[in-house]
Scaffold this motif. Structure first.
Motif, PDB file in Angstrom:
ATOM      1  N   UNK A  31     -14.939  14.273  20.924  1.00 51.45           N
ATOM      2  CA  UNK A  31     -14.713  14.983  19.908  1.00 51.45           C
ATOM      3  C   UNK A  31     -14.365  13.991  18.741  1.00 51.45           C
ATOM      4  N   UNK A  32     -14.212  14.067  17.458  1.00 47.99           N
ATOM      5  CA  UNK A  32     -13.679  13.356  16.457  1.00 47.99           C
ATOM      6  C   UNK A  32     -12.014  13.124  16.651  1.00 47.99           C
ATOM      7  N   UNK A  33     -11.524  14.092  16.641  1.00 48.02           N
ATOM      8  CA  UNK A  33      -9.958  14.026  16.853  1.00 48.02           C
ATOM      9  C   UNK A  33      -9.515  15.196  17.838  1.00 48.02           C
ATOM     10  N   UNK A  34      -8.147  15.026  18.203  1.00 45.60           N
ATOM     11  CA  UNK A  34      -7.488  15.972  19.036  1.00 45.60           C
ATOM     12  C   UNK A  34      -7.664  15.560  20.727  1.00 45.60           C
ATOM     13  N   UNK A  35      -7.504  16.509  21.535  1.00 48.96           N
ATOM     14  CA  UNK A  35      -7.528  15.835  22.714  1.00 48.96           C
ATOM     15  C   UNK A  35      -8.747  15.644  23.341  1.00 48.96           C
ATOM     16  N   UNK A  36      -8.843  14.646  24.029  1.00 49.78           N
ATOM     17  CA  UNK A  36      -9.966  14.116  24.620  1.00 49.78           C
ATOM     18  C   UNK A  36     -10.935  13.283  23.510  1.00 49.78           C
ATOM     19  N   UNK A  37     -10.271  12.892  22.601  1.00 44.67           N
ATOM     20  CA  UNK A  37     -10.968  12.011  21.608  1.00 44.67           C
ATOM     21  C   UNK A  37     -10.465  10.708  21.822  1.00 44.67           C
ATOM     22  N   UNK A  38     -11.012   9.738  21.353  1.00 41.16           N
ATOM     23  CA  UNK A  38     -10.661   8.189  21.814  1.00 41.16           C
ATOM     24  C   UNK A  38      -9.487   8.069  21.120  1.00 41.16           C
ATOM     25  N   UNK A  39      -8.783   7.386  21.993  1.00 36.20           N
ATOM     26  CA  UNK A  39      -7.258   7.012  21.451  1.00 36.20           C
ATOM     27  C   UNK A  39      -7.229   6.011  20.592  1.00 36.20           C
ATOM     28  N   UNK A  40      -6.483   6.155  19.538  1.00 36.43           N
ATOM     29  CA  UNK A  40      -6.296   4.795  18.496  1.00 36.43           C
ATOM     30  C   UNK A  40      -5.605   3.791  19.084  1.00 36.43           C
ATOM     31  N   UNK A  41      -5.857   2.698  18.666  1.00 32.18           N
ATOM     32  CA  UNK A  41      -5.256   1.495  18.882  1.00 32.18           C
ATOM     33  C   UNK A  41      -3.964   1.135  18.958  1.00 32.18           C
ATOM     34  N   UNK A  42      -3.157   1.922  18.211  1.00 33.08           N
ATOM     35  CA  UNK A  42      -1.791   1.964  18.159  1.00 33.08           C
ATOM     36  C   UNK A  42      -1.137   2.333  19.557  1.00 33.08           C
ATOM     37  N   UNK A  43      -1.746   3.455  19.996  1.00 33.74           N
ATOM     38  CA  UNK A  43      -1.556   4.120  21.189  1.00 33.74           C
ATOM     39  C   UNK A  43      -1.732   3.494  22.317  1.00 33.74           C
ATOM     40  N   UNK A  44      -2.732   2.823  22.349  1.00 30.30           N
ATOM     41  CA  UNK A  44      -3.287   1.702  23.428  1.00 30.30           C
ATOM     42  C   UNK A  44      -2.467   0.555  23.478  1.00 30.30           C
ATOM     43  N   UNK A  45      -2.000  -0.176  22.433  1.00 28.31           N
ATOM     44  CA  UNK A  45      -0.993  -1.294  22.352  1.00 28.31           C
ATOM     45  C   UNK A  45       0.542  -0.942  22.954  1.00 28.31           C
ATOM     46  N   UNK A  46       0.743   0.247  22.168  1.00 28.32           N
ATOM     47  CA  UNK A  46       2.094   0.813  22.589  1.00 28.32           C
ATOM     48  C   UNK A  46       2.103   1.181  24.105  1.00 28.32           C
ATOM     49  N   UNK A  47       1.153   1.822  24.715  1.00 30.84           N
ATOM     50  CA  UNK A  47       1.198   1.801  26.212  1.00 30.84           C
ATOM     51  C   UNK A  47       1.371   0.704  26.928  1.00 30.84           C
ATOM     52  N   UNK A  48       0.644  -0.307  26.528  1.00 28.57           N
ATOM     53  CA  UNK A  48       0.565  -1.639  27.094  1.00 28.57           C
ATOM     54  C   UNK A  48       1.918  -2.487  26.969  1.00 28.57           C
ATOM     55  N   UNK A  49       2.442  -2.218  25.983  1.00 31.05           N
ATOM     56  CA  UNK A  49       3.989  -2.886  25.507  1.00 31.05           C
ATOM     57  C   UNK A  49       4.750  -2.033  26.569  1.00 31.05           C
ATOM     58  N   UNK A  50       5.073  -0.867  26.749  1.00 33.68           N
ATOM     59  CA  UNK A  50       5.796  -0.128  27.548  1.00 33.68           C
ATOM     60  C   UNK A  50       5.625  -0.620  29.053  1.00 33.68           C
ATOM     61  N   UNK A  51       4.255  -0.441  29.491  1.00 34.98           N
ATOM     62  CA  UNK A  51       4.096  -0.894  30.853  1.00 34.98           C
ATOM     63  C   UNK A  51       4.616  -2.464  31.033  1.00 34.98           C
ATOM     64  N   UNK A  52       4.152  -3.449  29.936  1.00 35.75           N
ATOM     65  CA  UNK A  52       4.505  -4.743  30.311  1.00 35.75           C
ATOM     66  C   UNK A  52       6.071  -4.896  30.595  1.00 35.75           C
ATOM     67  N   UNK A  53       6.842  -4.319  29.483  1.00 32.93           N
ATOM     68  CA  UNK A  53       8.287  -4.474  29.560  1.00 32.93           C
ATOM     69  C   UNK A  53       8.966  -3.902  30.840  1.00 32.93           C
ATOM     70  N   UNK A  58      11.474  -4.585  36.065  1.00 36.76           N
ATOM     71  CA  UNK A  58      11.449  -4.758  37.717  1.00 36.76           C
ATOM     72  C   UNK A  58      11.510  -6.119  38.288  1.00 36.76           C
ATOM     73  N   UNK A  59      10.629  -6.897  37.563  1.00 36.10           N
ATOM     74  CA  UNK A  59      10.733  -8.068  38.164  1.00 36.10           C
ATOM     75  C   UNK A  59      12.206  -8.903  37.951  1.00 36.10           C
ATOM     76  N   UNK A  60      12.813  -8.549  36.693  1.00 36.10           N
ATOM     77  CA  UNK A  60      14.182  -9.333  36.621  1.00 36.10           C
ATOM     78  C   UNK A  60      15.353  -8.783  37.623  1.00 36.10           C
ATOM     79  N   UNK A  61      14.949  -7.309  37.990  1.00 32.35           N
ATOM     80  CA  UNK A  61      15.702  -6.662  38.892  1.00 32.35           C
ATOM     81  C   UNK A  61      15.506  -7.372  40.336  1.00 32.35           C
ATOM     82  N   UNK A  62      14.357  -7.640  40.657  1.00 28.26           N
ATOM     83  CA  UNK A  62      14.108  -8.216  41.936  1.00 28.26           C
ATOM     84  C   UNK A  62      14.896  -9.611  42.139  1.00 28.26           C
ATOM     85  N   UNK A  63      14.829 -10.225  40.751  1.00 29.01           N
ATOM     86  CA  UNK A  63      15.636 -11.634  40.810  1.00 29.01           C
ATOM     87  C   UNK A  63      14.751 -12.814  41.199  1.00 29.01           C
TER      88      UNK A  63
END
Length: 146
Positions: A31-53, A58-63
């Protein structure tokens, strides 16, 4: 002179002149918009940033001083979660999911291909007409809104 549209346009992904009635994902039956439409670039980028940080924390907690620890945690998170659930922690927070073109979760092999290419960064920055990165094209996946 720069106007407001110029500043926000990169968040919407690449602009391609489209014929009337055409939108990213139409050729994929989405579909053009709504549920199950392609995710916009800003959401993909924000999701990647959240995962990365999250992986950096976690890596810093491990030390450990190993520079490959955070990317390794990131790869492990993406392979396991995307293969089984269809989303990573960052994807879930921003409301997107990874699916095969038939609508199922990617599975281990497709998730592994996709994650290896995301870690290389460049394939994730090159898009096609449907705003799918090379990592999604190679894995046969698509990122959708939930």
């Amino acid at each position: 002179m720069i106007n407001r549209d110029d500043l926000g346009s990169w968040l919407e992904g690449p602009r391609i002149d489209r014929e009337d009635g055409d939108w990213p994902g139409r050729r994929l039956g989405l579909p053009e918009s709504g549920s199950h439409s392609l995710a916009p670039a800003w959401r993909r980028l924000l999701g990647l940033v959240v995962d990365w940080f999250m992986c950096l924390a976690i890596a810093n907690l491990i030390g450990s001083s190993n520079p490959f620890l955070a990317p390794g945690i990131f790869a492990l998170e993406h392979v396991l979660l995307v293969a089984t659930l269809g989303y990573s922690v960052g994807h879930r927070i921003v409301g997107i999911e990874v699916r095969r073109l038939d609508g199922h979760v990617p599975g281990l092999l497709k998730s592994l291909i996709r994650t290896l290419l995301v870690i290389l960064v460049i394939p994730a920055l090159i898009f096609d007409r449907d705003n799918r990165g090379l990592h999604d094209l190679a894995a046969g996946t698509v990122i959708l809104r939930r």
